[in-house]
Design a protein around this motif. Structure first.
Motif, mmCIF file in Angstrom:
data_model
loop_
_atom_site.group_PDB
_atom_site.id
_atom_site.type_symbol
_atom_site.label_atom_id
_atom_site.label_comp_id
_atom_site.label_asym_id
_atom_site.label_seq_id
_atom_site.Cartn_x
_atom_site.Cartn_y
_atom_site.Cartn_z
ATOM 1 N N ARG A 9 0.871 -1.174 0.000
ATOM 2 C CA ARG A 9 0.000 0.000 0.000
ATOM 3 C C ARG A 9 0.913 1.231 0.000
ATOM 4 N NH1 ARG A 9 -3.856 2.309 4.806
ATOM 5 N NH2 ARG A 9 -4.722 4.013 3.583
ATOM 6 N N CYS A 22 -10.768 9.318 0.998
ATOM 7 C CA CYS A 22 -10.026 9.764 -0.187
ATOM 8 C C CYS A 22 -10.507 9.113 -1.485
ATOM 9 C CB CYS A 22 -8.544 9.478 0.048
ATOM 10 S SG CYS A 22 -7.483 10.335 -1.088
ATOM 11 N N TYR A 91 -14.971 5.975 -3.062
ATOM 12 C CA TYR A 91 -15.722 6.134 -1.812
ATOM 13 C C TYR A 91 -16.996 6.960 -1.978
ATOM 14 C CZ TYR A 91 -13.936 3.845 2.396
ATOM 15 O OH TYR A 91 -13.662 2.931 3.384
ATOM 16 N N LYS A 99 -13.437 11.471 8.530
ATOM 17 C CA LYS A 99 -13.984 10.200 8.999
ATOM 18 C C LYS A 99 -14.738 10.357 10.330
ATOM 19 C CE LYS A 99 -10.883 7.578 6.163
ATOM 20 N NZ LYS A 99 -9.797 6.655 5.927
ATOM 21 N N ARG A 115 -17.006 1.107 5.617
ATOM 22 C CA ARG A 115 -15.537 1.014 5.456
ATOM 23 C C ARG A 115 -15.052 -0.410 5.225
ATOM 24 N NH1 ARG A 115 -11.711 2.763 9.902
ATOM 25 N NH2 ARG A 115 -10.127 3.041 8.312
ATOM 26 N N ARG A 116 -15.632 -1.380 5.944
ATOM 27 C CA ARG A 116 -14.980 -2.684 5.956
ATOM 28 C C ARG A 116 -15.828 -3.896 5.548
ATOM 29 N NH1 ARG A 116 -11.514 0.010 5.189
ATOM 30 N NH2 ARG A 116 -9.629 0.423 6.379
ATOM 31 N N VAL A 243 -4.750 2.270 11.105
ATOM 32 C CA VAL A 243 -5.754 2.378 10.026
ATOM 33 C C VAL A 243 -7.125 1.961 10.559
ATOM 34 C CG1 VAL A 243 -6.471 1.473 7.776
ATOM 35 C CG2 VAL A 243 -4.060 1.981 8.189
HETATM 36 O O1 LIG Z 1 -10.016 6.994 2.365
HETATM 37 C C1 LIG Z 1 -9.701 5.999 1.676
HETATM 38 O O2 LIG Z 1 -9.727 5.994 0.436
HETATM 39 C C2 LIG Z 1 -9.299 4.718 2.381
HETATM 40 C C3 LIG Z 1 -7.825 4.521 2.363
HETATM 41 O O3 LIG Z 1 -7.108 5.635 2.726
HETATM 42 O O4 LIG Z 1 -9.754 4.790 3.712
HETATM 43 P P1 LIG Z 1 -10.244 3.543 4.598
HETATM 44 O O5 LIG Z 1 -9.004 2.981 5.257
HETATM 45 O O6 LIG Z 1 -11.172 4.195 5.585
HETATM 46 O O7 LIG Z 1 -10.924 2.567 3.708
#
Ligand SMILES: O=C(O)[C@@H](CO)OP(=O)(O)O
Length: 251
Positions: A9, A22, A91, A99, A115-116, A243
């Motif tokens: 990453r 982002c 996103y 966030k 998010r997950r 994270v």
């Molecule tokens: O904002 C984003 O695009 C992602 C990675 O930076 O965030 P997250 O870890 O919340 O999925």
């Protein structure tokens, strides 16, 4: 003979640092992110790994990380293949939002679902946000307009990564090459899900740290030898924790 796949990453981006969603917004690395890229290159060379070619996305934070790595390794000659299919998850309407503000607005459960969760799709970008795509029309001129996302779940990311993995990446690994992919949290999670056959439920728990390379080794038939391992497990654990907690702690 074995082939190796290094997944990374990108280093910390300006918006990682500010804890903003982002996605496809194209921001650069912070100086910490640039240092992380140098450190990733050091780990790669200290572990005797010499990438033959690199894949990266069309987003500056990954391209910049990839450039720093090839320079630090003294391998600027390496072929670099860039594809929108390796872009971060789009996103949607959350892009640009802090966030912690989203947690305050919708609650922790929905925030974590977006998010997950494997099928958690954020609210899609609406027409007023289309201005954000103006730059993208040039950058993604070769992508059919209907393929350009306006918001994606991890499942949708995996569906656009898989054909690229099958066609473009596997063919290089079958030539016994060491392949480096510099991409984004959701793309690394998708590739881990594909290669390690992780369940929809278990993938929710996996967070990818910035700038810590992980490695897969394969036999000549592309059978996985063991599971993936991080080149710096302690840094990976600390980074993944950071994270995971984004938006949930005071920041
Ligand atoms: O904002 C984003 O695009 C992602 C990675 O930076 O965030 P997250 O870890 O919340 O999925």
């Amino acid at each position: 003979m074995t082939s190796k796949l290094i997944l990374l990453r990108h280093g910390e981006s300006e918006w990682n640092n500010k804890h903003l969603f982002c996605g496809w917004v194209d921001v650069g690395l912070t100086s910490k992110g640039q240092q992380q890229a140098v450190q990733a290159a050091n780990l790669i060379s200290q572990n005797g790994l010499s990438p033959d070619l690199m894949f990266t996305s069309k987003l500056t934070r990954s391209c910049e990380t990839a450039d720093i790595i090839s320079k630090s390794l003294g391998r600027m000659w390496m072929d670099v293949i860039r594809s929108w299919r390796l872009n971060e998850r789009h996103y949607g309407a959350l892009q640009g939002r802090k966030k912690s503000d989203v947690v305050a607005e919708v609650g922790k459960e929905k925030y974590m679902y977006w998010r997950r969760a494997y099928e958690g799709c954020p609210p899609l970008m609406n027409d007023e946000d289309e201005a954000l795509l103006i730059d993208d029309r040039y950058k993604y001129a070769d992508v059919p307009i209907e393929d350009l996302p306006r918001g994606e779940s991890l499942k949708m990311v995996l569906e656009r990564v898989r054909p690229f993995w099958e066609t473009n990446i596997k063919s290089e690994l079958l030539k016994n090459k060491t392949v480096l992919i510099v991409a984004h949290g959701s793309v690394v999670r998708s590739l881990i899900k594909i290669i390690s056959t992780i369940s929809d439920r278990d993938i929710e728990q996996i967070n990818i740290p910035n700038g810590v390379p992980l490695v897969y080794e394969f036999d000549e038939k592309l059978g996985k030898i063991g599971d993936y391992y991080y080149l710096d497990p302690d840094a990976a654990e600390a980074g993944a924790k950071e994270v995971a907690n984004q938006g949930l702690e005071k920041n």
